[in-house]
Scaffold this active site. Structure first.
Site, mmCIF file in Angstrom:
data_model
loop_
_atom_site.group_PDB
_atom_site.id
_atom_site.type_symbol
_atom_site.label_atom_id
_atom_site.label_comp_id
_atom_site.label_asym_id
_atom_site.label_seq_id
_atom_site.Cartn_x
_atom_site.Cartn_y
_atom_site.Cartn_z
ATOM 1 N N TYR A 140 49.346 67.953 32.388
ATOM 2 C CA TYR A 140 49.788 68.169 30.918
ATOM 3 C C TYR A 140 51.247 68.574 31.026
ATOM 4 C CZ TYR A 140 49.100 68.333 26.157
ATOM 5 O OH TYR A 140 49.036 68.289 24.857
ATOM 6 N N ARG A 193 53.506 61.848 16.898
ATOM 7 C CA ARG A 193 54.482 62.662 17.117
ATOM 8 C C ARG A 193 53.945 63.391 18.332
ATOM 9 N NH1 ARG A 193 55.445 68.138 17.413
ATOM 10 N NH2 ARG A 193 53.178 68.590 17.093
ATOM 11 N N LYS A 211 44.552 66.546 27.737
ATOM 12 C CA LYS A 211 43.916 67.848 27.116
ATOM 13 C C LYS A 211 42.631 68.130 27.475
ATOM 14 C CE LYS A 211 46.800 69.721 24.026
ATOM 15 N NZ LYS A 211 47.068 71.114 23.555
ATOM 16 N N GLU A 282 45.357 66.045 17.306
ATOM 17 C CA GLU A 282 46.645 66.303 18.252
ATOM 18 C C GLU A 282 47.844 65.478 18.011
ATOM 19 O OE1 GLU A 282 47.994 68.778 21.125
ATOM 20 O OE2 GLU A 282 45.745 68.753 20.739
ATOM 21 N N ASP A 283 48.767 66.111 17.801
ATOM 22 C CA ASP A 283 50.060 65.279 17.732
ATOM 23 C C ASP A 283 49.975 64.265 16.592
ATOM 24 O OD1 ASP A 283 51.090 66.882 19.751
ATOM 25 O OD2 ASP A 283 51.157 65.290 21.429
ATOM 26 N N ASP A 305 45.158 71.411 16.650
ATOM 27 C CA ASP A 305 45.842 72.207 17.884
ATOM 28 C C ASP A 305 47.058 72.485 17.754
ATOM 29 O OD1 ASP A 305 45.438 73.476 20.396
ATOM 30 O OD2 ASP A 305 46.399 71.776 21.359
ATOM 31 N N ASP A 306 48.147 71.784 16.955
ATOM 32 C CA ASP A 306 49.366 71.916 16.966
ATOM 33 C C ASP A 306 49.845 72.842 15.919
ATOM 34 O OD1 ASP A 306 50.419 69.682 18.666
ATOM 35 O OD2 ASP A 306 49.379 68.619 17.350
ATOM 36 N N ASN A 456 58.619 71.538 23.441
ATOM 37 C CA ASN A 456 58.236 70.676 24.625
ATOM 38 C C ASN A 456 58.820 69.443 24.494
ATOM 39 O OD1 ASN A 456 56.656 72.528 26.509
ATOM 40 N ND2 ASN A 456 54.978 72.226 25.096
#
Length: 608
Positions: A140, A193, A211, A282-283, A305-306, A456
């Site tokens: 990851y 994203r 993930k 996610e993202d 999660d973000d 990140n």
């Protein structure tokens, strides 16, 4: 791939003889797995599979490579299809690890591990669990960013599901094609994203894959019960649109009603087929992530999660950091660099934690100054030109306007005027946003400033741990978004912790899977953060860590899962069992029993 194969071949001649000790070999099939006792020494019941012959070794869920015993080879029709010498998992793991260390870069290691997983999932997850501190950054962040950028170039075989705009009206049929009937956790992205890299379209699939590898190793979810998904709604990335080899939809992204209708159809199809699963978003870009979470969080078993995961794990880090700094959570104040979904989600989660700790919501929110790329969200008094007000402040950001500072106040002036005790870095911009002047200015009013550069990948970090420690003579409490090496200051080694979502999201998913949690509430997230912080040992605290050592991640996931289940029981939000049915000890035992342990179990043909 060619590089990986070349290194593998070169290494074959170099492996030390110690790797081939007789305790790990069974050349005649008459060792501990003899015909009379085909699963002697194993506490696992035999797994009944319908596959036979080559189909067994071509299925990564069943394949053991050279570890199949001779009785199994006969039972499953494998005799003659494998080399005669039996090599058990211990040696297999050592060989894979030795191969990895011979490779020249982490992206090559990422590709090699993907090949291992595509052939033998049990071996892959066993190695990841044993070596998680070494392998997590390869699987990851930070390596997964480059893996996503190169996803199409390195694509060899599909993993997970690619649900695209071409499947609109047929989502139920598409999901019916997934071969596993009992999916517990889905991680889905629309690729809009990806980390700090922006719109990568279908190449964002690398994120759900990575993930879920962590879900299996860290959270104990069995690999056949997880599903990575990319919602391919197109891409606005000009480079990908012009790339003739791009593997996704080569059209601009769906927007407006078309986009939300597609997500609606996907969610309905998911929960029609797997009503007990949990979906992790996610993202997704901010403009989609916030309304999607608001729409679905009380309707389906899901979380983002973000927004929630990052906020939860950051709250855990802040609870630990506050203890190290000798202050209460309710006395903390914050400057957050970044007003996207991650930044605002983190701030909201910390506010929720401060409310749980005793503040009113108004008091908690007054402790935050949020900064966009053009300065602080503050009162529009013209002091700095009111750039945010002139550009327009959307509804999600409006509630974070703090009249204690002026609109557009630069971050260095926010530090000097507002005097935050903690710097949160979630801007995902070019690195270096936290300057020496900013951090050293905090020392004038704060004995132990908390510095959390969490963007990140690594080149987006607001500062490095070494800088924060050096600028403060080792007084700073530091947590980062990517792993960094320990730093020695004044003869003392300080270990910066990675503020990694993997400390909480596997435990949350595990809890939802075990207890059938109907929805993921704010109280559950707070319980997860507290459990994570309380999982630290005295030795870890003495090293300056704000999180437990990553090598203990399974213990942390177990603690988080139990805490989330207890919070769900208190709210009467479990479907698998009720509070009166289970004592805390029984809940702990149940969670431990449900955690997947990657080991080879005996395989048998049900027809015999």
């Amino acid at each position: 791939m060619l590089t990986s194969l070349r290194h593998t071949r070169l290494l074959a001649a170099r492996l030390p003889q110690s790797l081939w000790g007789r305790r790990n070999l069974d050349t005649n099939g008459d060792g501990d797995d003899s015909p009379l006792h085909p699963w002697s020494g194993s506490k696992l019941p035999p797994l009944r599979i319908r596959a036979k012959g080559a189909y067994v070794i071509q299925n990564p869920l069943f394949n053991k490579g050279t570890a199949f015993s001779y009785p199994e080879r006969d039972r499953l029709g494998l005799r003659g299809l494998l080399p005669p010498r039996r090599i058990q998992m211990a040696v297999q793991k050592e060989k894979v690890l030795a191969n990895l260390k011979e490779l020249p870069s982490d992206i090559e290691r990422n590709v090699y591990l993907a090949n291992v997983c595509d052939n033998n999932e049990t071996l892959f997850h066993a190695l990841l669990l044993d070596e998680i501190e070494y392998l997590a950054p390869i699987i990851y962040t930070p390596t997964v960013g480059l893996a996503c950028q190169q996803f199409g170039y390195r694509f060899q075989r599909p993993r997970g599901m690619f649900v695209s705009a071409l499947d609109r009206g047929h989502m139920h049929a598409a999901l019916a094609n997934w071969p596993q009937p009992d999916v517990h956790v889905i991680v889905v992205t629309d690729g809009s994203r990806i980390l700090g890299l922006g719109d990568l379209g279908a190449y964002g699939m690398g994120i759900p894959i990575g993930k879920l590898a962590l879900y299996c190793a860290a959270g104990g979810l069995a690999p056949h019960r997880v599903l990575p998904v990319v919602l391919d709604v197109g891409t606005n990335n000009k480079k990908l649109l012009e790339d003739p080899d791009y593997i996704g939809i080569s059209k601009p992204r769906l927007e407006g009603a078309d986009y939300y209708d597609m997500v609606d159809e996907f969610m309905q199809a998911v929960f029609d087929r797997w009503p007990g699963c949990v979906v992790q978003f996610e993202d997704f870009e901010t403009s989609k992530a916030i309304p999607l979470l608001a729409k679905y969080r009380h309707r389906y078993r899901c979380f983002n999660d973000d927004i929630q995961g990052t906020g939860c794990v950051t709250l855990a880090g802040i609870i630990s950091a506050a203890k190290q700094a000798g202050v209460a959570l309710t006395d903390m104040s914050f400057m957050c660099a970044g007003a996207g979904s991650a930044g605002l989600g983190v701030c909201k989660q910390i506010v929720d934690g401060m409310v749980e700790a005793g503040l009113t919501r108004e008091e908690a929110m007054s402790r935050f100054v949020v900064c966009t790329s053009i300065g602080a969200l503050g009162r529009a008094d013209g002091s700095y030109g009111d750039p945010n007000a002139k550009r327009g402040i959307n509804e999600e950001r409006l509630e974070w306007v703090n009249p204690a500072v002026a609109d557009g106040t630069p971050m260095i002036d926010v530090v000097k005027q507002f005097k935050p005790m903690c710097l949160l870095g979630l801007a995902a911009q070019d690195g270096g946003l936290f300057t020496e002047e900013m951090v050293t200015s905090m020392l004038s009013y704060c004995e132990r400033p908390v510095v959390m550069p969490m963007s990140n990948p690594t080149d987006k970090h607001e500062c490095t741990p070494e800088q924060a420690y050096t600028w403060t003579q080792g007084r700073a409490v530091v947590a980062t978004g990517s792993p960094f090496a320990p730093v020695t200051v004044g003869g003392k080694m300080l270990v910066p912790s990675q503020c990694n979502n993997m400390y909480v999201f596997p435990g949350i998913g595990l809890a939802a899977s075990v207890a059938g949690v109907r929805e993921v509430t704010d109280k559950m997230l707070y319980a997860a953060a507290v459990a994570c912080a309380e999982a630290m040992t005295d030795e870890e605290k003495a090293q300056g860590r704000t999180f437990p050592a990553i090598s203990r991640i399974r213990d942390v996931s177990h603690a988080v899962a139990c805490a989330v289940i207890h919070a769900a029981l208190d709210a009467n939000l479990t479907t698998s069992f009720k509070q009166l049915d289970m004592t805390p000890e029984e809940v702990s035992d149940l969670v431990a029993r449900k955690m997947y342990n990657p080991t080879y179990c005996p395989l048998v043909d049900p027809s015999k």
